[in-house]
Scaffold this motif. Structure first.
Motif, PDB file in Angstrom:
ATOM      1  N   SER A  30     -37.062 -55.218 -56.102  1.00 48.36           N
ATOM      2  CA  SER A  30     -37.839 -55.198 -54.859  1.00 48.36           C
ATOM      3  C   SER A  30     -38.698 -56.456 -54.757  1.00 48.36           C
ATOM      4  O   SER A  30     -39.528 -56.731 -55.610  1.00 48.36           O
ATOM      5  CB  SER A  30     -38.699 -53.940 -54.800  1.00 48.36           C
ATOM      6  N   SER A  76     -40.589 -58.340 -45.702  1.00 44.09           N
ATOM      7  CA  SER A  76     -39.230 -58.837 -45.708  1.00 44.09           C
ATOM      8  C   SER A  76     -38.671 -58.923 -44.284  1.00 44.09           C
ATOM      9  O   SER A  76     -37.782 -59.720 -43.998  1.00 44.09           O
ATOM     10  CB  SER A  76     -38.343 -57.928 -46.550  1.00 44.09           C
ATOM     11  N   THR A 134     -42.437 -56.619 -50.680  1.00 45.21           N
ATOM     12  CA  THR A 134     -42.623 -55.238 -50.256  1.00 45.21           C
ATOM     13  C   THR A 134     -43.980 -54.989 -49.609  1.00 45.21           C
ATOM     14  O   THR A 134     -44.255 -53.887 -49.163  1.00 45.21           O
ATOM     15  CB  THR A 134     -42.507 -54.283 -51.453  1.00 45.21           C
ATOM     16  N   LYS A 169     -42.595 -54.310 -43.079  1.00 45.04           N
ATOM     17  CA  LYS A 169     -42.482 -54.878 -44.424  1.00 45.04           C
ATOM     18  C   LYS A 169     -42.429 -56.387 -44.273  1.00 45.04           C
ATOM     19  O   LYS A 169     -41.884 -56.897 -43.292  1.00 45.04           O
ATOM     20  CB  LYS A 169     -41.175 -54.404 -45.073  1.00 45.04           C
ATOM     21  N   THR A 220     -27.292 -59.183 -54.474  1.00 43.85           N
ATOM     22  CA  THR A 220     -28.091 -58.294 -55.317  1.00 43.85           C
ATOM     23  C   THR A 220     -27.860 -58.587 -56.790  1.00 43.85           C
ATOM     24  O   THR A 220     -28.810 -58.635 -57.581  1.00 43.85           O
ATOM     25  CB  THR A 220     -27.734 -56.826 -55.030  1.00 43.85           C
ATOM     26  N   THR A 270     -29.374 -50.416 -56.488  1.00 42.25           N
ATOM     27  CA  THR A 270     -30.672 -50.770 -55.916  1.00 42.25           C
ATOM     28  C   THR A 270     -31.103 -52.125 -56.468  1.00 42.25           C
ATOM     29  O   THR A 270     -31.110 -52.323 -57.679  1.00 42.25           O
ATOM     30  CB  THR A 270     -31.727 -49.717 -56.274  1.00 42.25           C
ATOM     31  N   GLY A 317     -32.997 -52.369 -49.497  1.00 39.15           N
ATOM     32  CA  GLY A 317     -33.089 -51.966 -50.895  1.00 39.15           C
ATOM     33  C   GLY A 317     -31.813 -51.441 -51.513  1.00 39.15           C
ATOM     34  O   GLY A 317     -31.293 -52.007 -52.450  1.00 39.15           O
ATOM     35  N   THR A 318     -31.260 -50.336 -50.974  1.00 37.19           N
ATOM     36  CA  THR A 318     -30.127 -49.700 -51.628  1.00 37.19           C
ATOM     37  C   THR A 318     -28.826 -50.029 -50.887  1.00 37.19           C
ATOM     38  O   THR A 318     -28.775 -49.989 -49.667  1.00 37.19           O
ATOM     39  CB  THR A 318     -30.326 -48.173 -51.636  1.00 37.19           C
TER      40      THR A 318
END
Lengths: 328, 423
Positions: free
Chosen positions: A143, A168, A146, A166, A56, A140, A240-241
């Motif tokens: 993105s 992804s 998506t 999604k 990330t 986070t 994401g998070t």
């Protein structure tokens, strides 16, 4: 009730497969180390988490640089995946060198304790690095991928609802499958893979056959951790998070998957991971419905642990493993 | 220097005088300087000094009793900080008792249990549910909350409930060994926590994540116990009982069976040690101490919620056992005391100090690095360092060593006596 369950099945399958591939790749790390050292590498979940954070961080930095963000997202993701895999692989090797190798002949309880220690250490290190940089340890990522794709499953049969995925998800699935296939090839077809299997079977005899045991063990840790770290990145992209404590519960479930498939068995870990992912998603979607509201989706973790305990009691060797007799 | 040390370690009088001076100085300084945490800690450490003297066991117990029952509350009693000192001392007692329980399971029987705090939770909720209106949601008879006098009965009940849970956990676990056991117990600990967290529906038993508040404080002879200084004595009594029981267990038949199972299950089994029963007793006994302390914890805090029973707590208790020395009773007591004080006093003091420094502008420490948040880092590092360099802990467990010649000669003597009797 049955109708409701049937309707949700396409979505459950897709979500389950996403989660299942994540479990499967992490389970590989557990199962490889266990196969070779008979040690539960408790820190593996934390390596996954560290991978997610490293990935990330890289993605955040890269998307901040102007000309890089012009590149297609997939190129960026592949670079990040490879770099993260390299870093977490080295981290895994380092952990083995510091915390497990000196204890190879100690009673079994001791390396397990250092493993817990390492896992706490990593959690906190990642926590305060993230908190220093971001002010909050829940991070986070940027993105990517998506766009939603709709699968028209109601066209197949009217009992199903439509499902959405999604984009992804496809990336997670494809990269996980590539990783698993390459690993399977590596272990079964190459010279180093043969050395790994030899060490797993009998460490001493392997060393007599001029296999460098220490090197093979280091390599095993490198591969397992690299896979774990790369999965971390995929997880971060998909969900994401992330926070520093995701590794623990996810690692535990991946371990459950490894046990379910038969610990020490690489294909077993993949099967176990996929099965556990689908079962868990099924439980979280339908537990409320099936028990008439007595148990809700919050019991899905209990469900996973219950599977672990049941497998260990009734079939401790797992689905694909072979029972081992204890020698005196 | 070495000569002096030798003279000290040989001479009881020397030790006695030194100990007396040490205790006098520290308790006086605690009495005069109420805010001095150092004096408080030094007074507690006099117990450690006492442990290493050469007095007989009875004398040691008597001196320790005087220090803990009279001197510590009296010396700390002069100022505003009294309750906070007693709070720390009470929590130290609670943790020592739990660590002693875990020591039976991990240290003596060699079964790594990573979900130990679940039993503490069982004890705490047993009292929590019945000492509030919670119980009337599902109990068909009786009026709730129960009065504070029932607390004393609940200490026994909590102990039994935890032991029951210990056996329930033990039964499935007996088929798995070693590392698997660790994972299964970990899973069990999480399961218990999740269940307590969600048991507010369909029937509201534990009040879910909100926790159970305003639990009836315990009562004795019409006095309500609400202050830490009162709980201090309750904990002290139970702690003495725990230490006594653990000691008796250690040197009994079952204690030796535990150690045999720890060293080698198959060998133990072939020597006639019943594996299933031995392990189940270890689980039940270990859990029961924890359950007892859970009840006291609930009575003291008057509030329980699932966040007090996380994995971090289980690991903290494990660190205490490992730091002190697996299987060693004095070691575990020391380990638990050190860890609790580190957690409650040292880290908190350091955080305050750093905060003061940064608010006065001398140095700036980011909030992320404040010591009270670094528990995990410290526990992790301690676990690794001790497992690598001192796997036997601060005070290693002592096993009685028999010298071969003595055994042989005593046997020869016995045989000769037998022959004489026969002749």
């Amino acid at each position: 009730m049955l109708n409701d369950i049937l309707q949700s099945i396409p979505q459950v399958l897709i979500d389950g497969l996403t989660l299942g591939t994540v479990y499967a790749v992490i389970a590989l790390g557990y199962t490889m180390v266990y196969g070779i050292l008979e040690l539960i590498n408790f820190a593996h979940g934390e390596i996954f988490m560290t991978g997610a954070f490293i990935g990330t961080a890289m993605l955040i930095v890269l998307t901040g640089i102007g000309w890089v963000s012009a590149l297609p997202a997939i190129v960026m993701l592949i670079t990040v995946l490879l770099l993260t895999a390299l870093l977490t692989g080295l981290l895994g090797m380092g952990i083995e060198r510091v915390a497990y190798r000196p204890l190879r002949n100690a009673p079994k309880l001791i390396p397990l304790i250092t493993a817990i220690g390492i896992s706490f250490l990593l959690q906190d290190l990642v926590r305060f690095i993230a908190e220093l940089k971001k002010g909050n340890y829940i991070v986070t990522g940027p993105s990517l991928f998506t766009s939603q794709i709709k699968i028209n499953s109601s066209a197949i049969s009217s009992v199903f609802n439509d499902a959405s995925i999604k984009s992804s998800f496809i990336i997670v699935l494809v990269s996980a499958i590539i990783m698993m296939v390459v690993l399977d090839f590596f272990v079964n077809k190459t010279k180093w893979g043969m050395a790994m299997r030899a060490v797993a079977q009998d460490r001493e005899t392997a060393s007599l056959m001029s296999v460098n045991v220490n090197k093979v063990i280091s390599l095993t840790f490198f591969i397992g951790s690299a896979l774990g770290g790369a999965t971390g990145v995929l997880f971060a992209v998909q969900y994401g998070t992330i926070d520093p404590y995701i590794g623990f519960i996810l690692g535990l479930k991946a371990f459950t998957a490894a046990v379910l498939g038969g610990i020490g068995n690489i294909r077993g870990a993949m099967l176990g991971g996929l099965l556990l992912g689908v079962m868990e998603m099924f439980a979280s979607a339908n537990l409320t419905l099936m028990t008439g509201g007595v148990f809700g989706a919050e019991y899905k973790d209990v469900f996973a642990f219950a599977i672990l305990i049941i497998v260990l009691i009734f079939k401790p060797e797992g689905l694909l493993g072979k029972p081992v007799a204890e020698k005196v | 220097m070495k000569k002096l040390w030798n003279a000290y370690s040989e001479n009881k009088l020397f030790q006695g005088v030194f100990l007396l001076i040490f205790i006098a100085v520290t308790s006086l300084s605690l009495y005069l300087a109420q805010k001095s945490v150092t004096a408080f800690l030094l007074l507690l450490s006099s117990l450690l000094l006492l442990y290493f003297t050469k007095f007989s066991n009875l004398v040691k117990w008597l001196i320790a009793g005087v220090i803990l029952v009279v001197l510590l509350p009296a010396a700390a009693g002069g100022g505003d900080a009294f309750e906070s000192y007693m709070e720390v001392a009470t929590l130290v007692g609670i943790y020592i008792s739990m660590a002693l329980g875990l020591n039976i399971v991990v240290g003596m029987a060699g079964l790594l249990d990573l979900g130990f705090v679940a039993f503490f939770a069982v004890g705490a909720y047993t009292y929590g549910i019945f000492a509030t209106g919670q119980a009337s949601n599902f109990m068909p008879f009786g009026t709730y909350p129960l009065s504070g006098e029932s607390f004393w009965l609940f200490i026994v009940l909590g102990c039994l409930a935890a032991a029951l849970f210990g056996i329930l956990l033990g039964i499935p676990v007996l088929r798995v060994k070693g590392d698997y056991l660790a994972i299964v117990t970990l899973g069990f600990g999480e399961i218990i926590r999740i269940i307590f967290n969600n048991l507010d529906k369909p029937v509201n038993i534990t009040n879910g994540a909100m926790g159970i508040a305003s639990i009836t404080p315990p009562k004795i002879f019409g006095i309500e116990l609400i202050y830490s200084s009162q709980f201090y004595y309750v904990v002290l009594i139970i702690l003495v009982f725990t230490i006594f029981t653990v000691r008796r267990f250690e040197h009994s038949k079952i204690g030796r069976s535990w150690k045999a199972v720890r060293e080698n299950e198959i060998a133990a089994q072939s020597m006639g040690v019943p594996l299933v029963r031995t392990k189940l007793i270890a689980f039940a006994v270990g859990a029961s101490f924890s359950g007892m302390m859970g009840v006291i914890f609930a009575g003291k805090q008057t509030f329980v919620d699932p966040t007090s029973f996380t994995l971090l707590e289980s690991i903290t208790i494990l660190v205490m056992v490992i730091l002190g020395g697996m299987g060693s009773v004095p070691g575990v007591i020391l380990g638990a005391a050190v860890m609790t004080i580190l957690n409650l006093q040292v880290l908190a003091e350091m955080t305050n100090w750093l905060n003061e420094l940064s608010s006065s502008g001398a140095i700036t420490i980011p909030d992320a690095l404040s010591p009270s948040k670094m528990q995990r880092l410290i526990f992790g590092a301690l676990l690794i360092v001790f497992a690598l360099y001192r796997p036997k802990g601060l005070i290693p467990a002592k096993n009685p060593v028999y010298k071969e010649e003595e055994l042989v000669s005593s046997k020869v003597l016995d045989m000769k006596q037998d022959q004489k009797v026969q002749a």
